[in-house]
Design a protein around this motif. Structure first.
Motif, PDB file in Angstrom:
ATOM      1  N   UNK A   1       1.628  -9.782   4.359  1.00  0.00           N
ATOM      2  CA  UNK A   1       2.124  -9.135   5.605  1.00  0.00           C
ATOM      3  C   UNK A   1       1.464  -8.028   6.056  1.00  0.00           C
ATOM      4  N   UNK A   2       1.118  -7.698   7.071  1.00  0.00           N
ATOM      5  CA  UNK A   2       0.691  -6.397   7.453  1.00  0.00           C
ATOM      6  C   UNK A   2       1.277  -6.060   8.902  1.00  0.00           C
TER       7      UNK A   2
ATOM      8  N   UNK B   1       0.865  -2.931   4.429  1.00  0.00           N
ATOM      9  CA  UNK B   1       0.205  -4.227   4.114  1.00  0.00           C
ATOM     10  C   UNK B   1       0.937  -4.456   2.639  1.00  0.00           C
ATOM     11  N   UNK B   2       1.393  -5.721   2.667  1.00  0.00           N
ATOM     12  CA  UNK B   2       2.122  -6.211   1.251  1.00  0.00           C
ATOM     13  C   UNK B   2       1.630  -7.388   0.985  1.00  0.00           C
ATOM     14  N   UNK B   3       1.830  -7.665  -0.287  1.00  0.00           N
ATOM     15  CA  UNK B   3       1.438  -9.106  -0.688  1.00  0.00           C
ATOM     16  C   UNK B   3       2.633  -9.555  -1.805  1.00  0.00           C
ATOM     17  N   UNK B   4       3.003 -10.392  -2.003  1.00  0.00           N
ATOM     18  CA  UNK B   4       3.978 -11.423  -2.636  1.00  0.00           C
ATOM     19  C   UNK B   4       3.377 -12.488  -3.474  1.00  0.00           C
TER      20      UNK B   4
ATOM     21  N   UNK C   1       0.956  -1.145   0.050  1.00  0.00           N
ATOM     22  CA  UNK C   1      -0.017   0.041   0.049  1.00  0.00           C
ATOM     23  C   UNK C   1       0.931   1.326  -0.077  1.00  0.00           C
ATOM     24  N   UNK C   2       2.044   1.126   0.361  1.00  0.00           N
ATOM     25  CA  UNK C   2       2.970   2.239   0.517  1.00  0.00           C
ATOM     26  C   UNK C   2       4.447   1.642   0.125  1.00  0.00           C
ATOM     27  N   UNK C   3       5.215   2.358  -0.350  1.00  0.00           N
ATOM     28  CA  UNK C   3       6.701   1.977  -0.673  1.00  0.00           C
ATOM     29  C   UNK C   3       7.369   1.971   0.700  1.00  0.00           C
TER      30      UNK C   3
END
Lengths: 314, 762
Positions: free
Chosen positions: B704-705, B737-740, B75-77
């Motif tokens: 990951x959050x 919040x990130x997705x791979x 959602x953000x760098x």
């Protein structure tokens, strides 16, 4: 002092000399481990092991163990099997299945001490030289608690899992949780493993560390902090763990306690070192609490080589 | 530069690999001509003759080669998301190469090649070639990044250099609040370590010779607090520090191994070179025009070590270590203040040196093997001596206060003399364990430690420690252990004047005749009582279920410390459940609770308030409490006769750090500090499908959050002038919040009949 070191060195030399003349002290007595093998002899070149154990031998063949065994003891398979399972003549030639089954050293049936002795036939050197009497030895651990030699489960070191941490987390469950903390070394990301700092086989250092001291271990990666400087910070030179928890922390730089309270555990000088920095001062005394807190100014806290660095500010 | 190194190393690796390939290819082709499978030549597989089936190590190429591609979405760098792998982008694609290959010849020559994360910033390559039980060459490249902050801002121009200047239009002032900042520059804080290694070892009979070399560069930007002026009125600014360091290390070893005795000699050299000796900056404050801060000096280190062991009758083994090292540093000293003459210094170079001597001896034995009762009594004894010898000369320095003007007067309290701190440690550890019933052992231990320190308030501390424990393995139904420890550390009289007199030359005038409260004991030299309990229990109600509980508790009491740390305790409790009904399914669940408590006392005093140092109404207490919860749950399952596997895992970690206070009447009613919190959710799923013996397809997903609150950094920017006396650098708000998503294909050379990990451990 010199007399003490000389006495120790002479003692070591005497022990080594004595060891050179003591036959068989480090060898495995197969008959004592399994009386059924007391009269058994080595069978040498045979491929009979494949008849029953093809799958295991195939997987074992993928390990570095197998490759070194063949180079060291020859291509005869039994020579390899017998190194860890004892002389196999009774096992191969037993009249009944039960007799054959009972006439081999199986790692499922032998006590920890014997398992380790079998491994130490070859490994009582290098990193495992100090195993005897080490913390893990006294705790009753066997080599097979962490290593699996019959297949290549990990890329290196024959760990029981492709993730080396899992071997350690079997007993050190608290460390598994510490790795999840926000400030952590790249262990959970796989760039370091427990064995990057620890030698679980024992050694001269504390806490099974690789170095002879905590700091010697830390300096393996943080060489810039090893240099002697004009202004030493004594607790830093002595023990990094006075301030840092290397396994994980909720605070920056793996600190055990947040600054300024960490520093105030030892410093209570005139003015700001003895000031109570409570919630009412988050704004008015922010220079001691925000950003890098004490190290906003005392940034060379590990020691300074600047002539004006007596307060670790330059 | 890094890519060039990887390419260079890869070329070296393939050069070595090619050196072995013609032999391999020719032999494979010959096999094919004689009726073997031509595919074995193409893919390095092995022929399947009966003779080959009965060989332990099959000649040829085996291993895996994986290619994959993925996408990252955050959602953000976020540098926190990609802290150690560089996947920091808001929307970013990446490719990964990974291989683990081994080529073995019938004459025991071999080549191993491994690579991880090619395509990412945390790539690693390793190469090994040689002849088993004879010699080997190794080479490796390992890159370790650390991405620290993507939200930092600096008032300076020149980030990435050692000279920082203020932009035009910047209005200097005497204090932070009055400084006018026209603009700030975004600056990413990250650094990387690139380590290249080479090694060679050779076995000759019972001797093994080895040499290893490592070259590591460290470059990047970090944050660094920097002050101009000094008390009173010093003001600071956080700099973007340009880091450019090089480490070269060499290790040479000779080892002799025998069934009954082993000995090993090592020489280790480490050369640390800092290409940035200092950082200079244009001061934002009118008090001082420029500032200079030193960086860690270049240094060298040499260590000689001797390790040996000998086996004696009665299961006795003696091992020992003797080590001597020296760390040397002789950099030119900077002037007292920016732009002043070095002629004012009492010495031009540091001439710093610390030698270290270490000797340890360990013995373990079962001395009563011929006794019926005590034959399994296991005794160990350890002696350890470690000592530093600091030869750095003692010098009196007369600085320039506030970085301007003349040197301070000879009687100033700012005149200071360095103290070349030394310590020595002597430890004795004695242990005994004895099996009281079947696999149940009782153990007892005693430790003593004598620490001697120079230039400290306590010259000697002596600690006695008693240990006791029981461990048992009850017929494979349950196993467990419990261990107790009690330690008592007592020191000589706490004498502050030792440190004070060493630091302040005779004739200097100070506000107080001490640097600390007179009743404070610094924690590392304070008298201490320590208690520890560690318990571990595992219960196996059925062959498929394991239940475990692990508890560790430790408390340190500093009962004689009126001020300073008085109490510290920590404990963690973990519950584990593992269910594995068969080889195709494994389920696990764990929960860990961790708690750390610290209580410390102090008294606020000031030289301008007479008697304040004796006023108990100015006393205060801080109580720190850190609480952590960690949960993990996961499953690994195999389907379709193990052609398909699914590995899922969810972990959650939450940390809360609180600090509360109590204070005397003069200080008013204190407020607790805002909580510092962090929490992370991580979900991971990996699916693998064995399309054929040679090809495996993979699909992975990671979520990951992360959320944190920290009053030190939240909403702090360089431009806000929100902090007295410090212009900050970072607005570190790493929430993300990130997705791979990741797909991969793996080719297995010399595909095994049973794939790794699928076979039951015996």
């Amino acid at each position: 002092m010199i007399k003490k070191y000389t006495a120790i060195l002479i003692f070591v030399a005497l022990m080594i000399s004595l060891g050179s003349f003591v036959a068989n002290a480090g060898e495995v007595d197969w008959g004592a481990i399994n009386p059924k093998q007391k009269n058994a002899s080595s069978v040498g070149d045979t491929k009979e092991c494949f008849l029953c154990h093809q799958e295991y031998i195939d997987s074992f063949g993928r390990t570095k163990h197998a490759k070194i065994f063949q180079a060291k003891y020859g291509k005869e398979l039994a020579g390899t099997c017998e190194k860890c399972h004892g002389p196999l003549s009774a096992h191969l030639n037993g009249p009944t299945r039960e007799e054959r089954y009972a006439s081999v050293v199986s790692f499922k049936k032998i006590p920890t001490e014997i398992k380790n002795k079998i491994c130490l036939q070859c490994h009582e050197k290098g990193l495992t030289m100090h195993w005897a009497g080490s913390t893990h030895d006294r705790s009753g651990l066997s080599c097979t608690n962490c290593h699996y030699v019959m297949d290549r489960m990990s890329r290196q070191k024959l760990y029981i899992d492709e993730d080396p941490k899992k071997a350690c987390f079997q007993c050190h469950q608290g460390m598994r949780a510490k790795m999840m903390k926000t400030s952590h070394m790249p262990v959970r990301e796989g760039k370091l493993e427990c064995a990057s700092c620890h030698n679980p086989h024992g050694g001269p250092g504390p806490s099974l560390l690789k170095g002879t001291t905590i700091n010697d271990t830390c300096y393996n990666c943080h060489q810039e902090k090893r240099a002697p400087v004009i202004w030493e910070h004594a607790p830093v030179r002595e023990n990094c763990a006075n301030c840092h928890d290397p396994h994980g922390s909720n605070f920056d730089k793996l600190l055990k306690v947040r600054m300024p309270y960490l520093c105030q555990q030892c410093h209570s000088g005139n003015f700001h070192p003895s000031t109570m920095y409570d919630g009412s001062k988050v704004v008015s005394s922010a220079q001691f609490m925000r950003g890098k807190a004490c190290t906003n100014c005392h940034s060379l806290i590990h020691g300074s080589n600047h002539p004006s660095g007596s307060f670790f500010q330059r | 530069m890094t890519r060039l190194k990887v390419i260079g190393l890869s070329l070296i690796i393939f050069f070595f690999a090619l050196a072995g390939f013609p032999v391999f290819a020719a032999e494979q082709a010959k096999d094919a001509e004689e009726g073997g499978d031509i595919s074995s030549v193409l893919v390095g597989g092995t022929t399947s003759s009966k003779e080959d089936d009965e060989r332990l190590v099959k000649e040829g190429l085996v291993g895996d080669f994986t290619l994959g591609a993925g996408v990252v979405g955050t959602n953000v760098r976020s540098f926190k998301f990609g802290e150690y792998n560089g996947l920091t982008g808001k929307s970013q694609g990446f490719a990964v190469g990974d291989f683990d290959l081994s080529y073995n010849r019938d004459d025991f020559y071999y080549t191993d090649m491994q690579a991880e994360n090619l395509g990412l910033d945390n790539r690693k390559v390793y190469f090994e070639a040689g002849k088993y039980n004879d010699f080997k060459f190794t080479a490796g490249f390992d890159q370790t990044p650390q991405f620290t902050s993507s939200t930092s801002q600096t008032i300076f121009n020149g980030a990435g250099t050692t000279s920082l200047t203020l932009p035009s239009g910047f209005t200097k002032a005497a204090s932070t609040a009055l400084v006018r900042i026209p603009s700030v520059n975004n600056v990413d804080l990250s650094d990387t370590r690139d380590a290249t290694t080479f090694g060679f070892s050779k076995i000759v009979g019972n001797e093994e010779y080895g040499v290893n070399f490592k070259h590591e560069t460290r470059t990047g930007l970090k944050s660094l607090g920097a002050i101009v002026g000094a008390s009173p009125g010093g003001s600071a600014v956080i700099l973007p520090e340009f880091m450019d360091q090089v480490v070269n290390e060499l290790q040479v070893s000779v080892a002799h191994g025998h069934d009954n005795h082993q000995i090993r000699f090592d020489y280790f050299m480490s050369m640390f070179d800092n290409n940035n000796k200092s950082i200079t900056w244009e001061s934002p404050y009118t008090t001082t025009p420029n500032g200079l801060i030193s960086r860690p000096p270049s240094s060298q280190f040499h260590r000689f070590s001797l390790n040996g062991g000998v086996n004696l009758p009665y299961a006795t083994r003696i091992t020992g270590t003797a080590e001597y090292s020296m760390a040397l540093q002789n950099e030119d000293l900077f002037p007292y203040a920016f732009g002043t003459s070095t002629a004012l210094l009492p010495t031009s170079t540091a001439n710093a040196e610390i030698q270290t001597v270490h000797v340890s001896l360990n013995g373990s034995s079962k001395p009563f093997q011929e006794s019926t009762i005590f034959k399994d009594l296991f005794l160990t004894a350890k002696y350890r001596h470690h000592q530093t010898i600091n030869n750095t000369p003692i010098t009196t320095f007369t600085p320039i206060v506030n970085d301007t003007g003349a040197q301070v007067a000879a009687t100033s309290s700012d005149v200071a003399r360095n103290s070349p701190f030394d310590y020595s440690q002597d430890q004795l550890k004695l242990d005994a364990s004895y099996p009281v019933y079947k696999a149940t052992y009782v153990s007892l231990g005693y430790d003593s430690e004598l620490m001697q320190r120079s230039y400290r308030e306590v010259s000697k501390t002596f600690e006695n420690t008693l240990r006791a424990g029981v461990r048992s393995n009850l017929d494979q139904i349950a196993s467990g252990n419990v261990n107790f420890l009690y330690g008592d550390k007592i020191g000589d009289r706490y004498n502050q004047s030792t440190v004070f007199d060493a630091r302040h030359p005779a004739g200097t005038v100070t506000s107080f005749p001490f640097d600390n409260l007179t009743q404070m004991q610094r924690l590392d030299i304070a008298n201490r009582e320590r208690k520890k309990v560690a318990t571990n229990l595992s219960y196996f109600p059925t062959s498929s279920v394991t239940l475990g509980i692990n508890h560790n508790y430790m408390v340190d009491d500093y009962k004689q410390s009126v001020f300073g740390l008085s109490h510290q305790s920590s404990q963690d409790v973990t519950g584990d459940i593992n269910y594995s009904p068969d080889q195709s399914l494994n389920l696990f669940l764990f929960y860990t609770y961790e708690n750390g408590v610290a209580e410390q006392f102090s008294r606020n005093y000031q030289s301008n308030i007479p008697g304040s140092d004796f006023d108990p109404n100015r006393n205060w207490t801080a109580n720190s409490n850190n609480i952590f919860h960690t949960i993990g749950v996961g499953a690994k399952a195999y389907f379709m006769q193990k052609k398909f596997s699914l590995d899922t895992k969810y972990t959650y970690s939450q940390g809360v750090s609180q600090v509360g206070f109590a204070a005397g009447s003069v200080l008013g009613t204190p407020l607790g500090m805002p909580d510092v919190t962090s929490q992370i959710h991580r979900f991971e799923a990996k699916g693998k499908y064995n399309y054929s013996r040679e090809i495996t397809l993979g699909l992975s997903y990671i979520y990951e959050n992360y959320r944190s609150t920290d009053f030190a950094y939240d909403n702090a920017t360089a431009a806000t002038n929100s902090v007295n006396s410090v212009i900050l650098l970072s607005n570190s708000n790493p929430n993300y919040s990130g997705h791979i998503g990741f797909v991969s294909a793996t080719y297995h050379f010399g595909a095994p009949k049973a794939s790794s990990g699928e076979q039951e451990q015996k």
